[in-house]
Design an enzyme around this catalytic site. Structure first.
Site, PDB file in Angstrom:
ATOM      1  CE1 TYR A   1       2.874   8.264  11.727  1.00 55.55           C
ATOM      2  CE2 TYR A   1       4.310   8.597  13.439  1.00 55.55           C
ATOM      3  CZ  TYR A   1       4.236   8.069  12.330  1.00 55.55           C
ATOM      4  OH  TYR A   1       4.954   7.112  11.400  1.00 55.55           O
TER       5      TYR A   1
ATOM      6  CB  SER B   1       6.234   8.447  -2.586  1.00 54.45           C
ATOM      7  OG  SER B   1       5.457   8.243  -1.391  1.00 54.45           O
TER       8      SER B   1
ATOM      9  CB  THR C   1      -0.976   0.001   1.231  1.00 56.77           C
ATOM     10  OG1 THR C   1      -0.270   0.359   2.280  1.00 56.77           O
ATOM     11  CG2 THR C   1      -1.844  -1.200   1.323  1.00 56.77           C
TER      12      THR C   1
END
Ligand code: NAP
Length: 308
Positions: free
Chosen positions: A192, A44, A40
């Site tokens: 996060y 980049s 996934t």
């Protein structure tokens, strides 16, 4: 004399920084001919470098990306660098549950195997919401991959022995999960950390659930990496981070090494549920190994993504 001191100080700082950034490379040369790998966010950063490395070993590599233009460019580049034409992209937006379900339906129709699933895509510390009203970090980093893995689990079992590698971050240790507020969306850095803690619990519970079924699960902290995550921030922050990243962070190719290691190495075979960094097992904080919390998160996630 001052010049000499400056040169010596410069040289010492350079060597210290170089030493701080030293990492192990995956030395296992195993080929992956005939194997299918799904990554996934492979367009980049760490994901793309992982895609190049695994395509070089002969795998069929599929990258799941939300931006078709970026995906096309990445596929071209991965093919050129790996000399493997068996690389393709499929559209996948992990911030949208419908997109994940459509992706999986299409994947299962087209692909007969899934040997290695790499849950790599990730959103850094941002305060935003997914299309389904989950906080962006929790929604993409945990729930999106949770749904994806569950919908592909049947194919992973059919292709056993197979592996699921989930990118986490050692920053998991700065937070705990609040089951009253899994969608916590207040302080960006903490959202996060919580999503990356969820990745750790997810890996452990997945390992428990698939024990004896030929599917192994690993959580990987890649190190601090000079990837593209700063694109979500202001230009000022990006400039500042460019300097910091140049000095202290490792290149993407190096950041991909532990992922590659967990994908190919036989030495990890008996360590399903484990946490890895720098191409070796690493210790988790005790609270992150709580199987009760892992199970509770799994059940809560099932409800949130409406997994029957
Ligand atoms: N870099 C670090 O220092 C570091 C440290 C610890 C852990 N990690 C973890 O490593 C993983 C890879 O990150 P990276 O550093 O390589 O960052 P990156 O260069 O920003 O790559 C993130 C990838 O995730 C994709 N993505 C984001 N949201 C998505 C969505 N909704 N649907 C599908 N794809 C999506 C991005 O696609 P777009 O190009 O379309 O945005 C991009 O391909 C992440 O899970 C991250 O948390 C990174």
């Amino acid at each position: 004399m001052y010049l000499l001191y400056t040169v010596i100080a410069g040289l010492v700082s350079y060597l210290i920084l170089k030493w701080m950034k030293m990492r192990r490379y995956c030395t296992d040369v195993k080929r992956l001919d005939g194997k299918t790998v799904l990554i996934t966010g492979g367009n980049s950063g760490i994901g793309k470098e992982t895609a190049v490395a695994l395509a070089m070993r002969g795998a069929r590599v599929i990258i799941g990306c939300r931006d078709v233009d970026k995906a096309r460019k990445a596929v071209k580049d991965i093919k050129a660098r790996s000399h493997n034409v068996n690389v393709l992209y499929m559209e996948l937006d992990l911030a949208n549950m419908r997109s994940i379900r459509e992706f999986c339906t299409s994947f299962l129709q087209k692909e007969k195997r899934l040997d290695i699933l790499i849950n790599n895509a990730g959103m850094p510390s941002v305060l935003d919401w997914t299309d389904d009203n989950f906080s962006m970090c929790f929604g993409v980093n945990h729930l999106g991959h949770f749904l994806l893995t569950n919908l592909l689990l049947g194919r992973l079992k059919e292709t056993a022995p197979s592996r699921v590698i989930t990118l986490t971050c050692e920053n998991y240790k700065y937070q705990k999960l609040d089951f009253q507020d899994l969608n916590y969306n207040l302080l960006p850095f903490f959202t996060y950390c919580r999503s990356k803690l969820a990745n750790v619990y997810f890996t452990q519970e997945l390992a428990r659930m698939t024990e004896g079924k030929g599917v192994s699960a690993y959580a990987v902290h890649p190190g601090y990496v000079q990837s593209g995550w700063t694109c979500h921030y202001s230009i000022l922050f990006r400039i500042l981070m460019k300097v910091i990243m140049f000095m202290f962070f490792i290149p993407c190719e190096m950041g991909a090494q532990t992922v590659i290691y967990c994908a190919v190495s036989d030495t990890v075979a008996g360590s399903s549920g484990g946490y890895f960094t720098d191409c070796r097992p690493a210790r988790l904080r005790p609270f992150a190994k709580d199987s009760g919390v892992a199970k509770k998160l799994w059940e809560a996630s099932e409800r949130l993504v409406k997994l029957a």
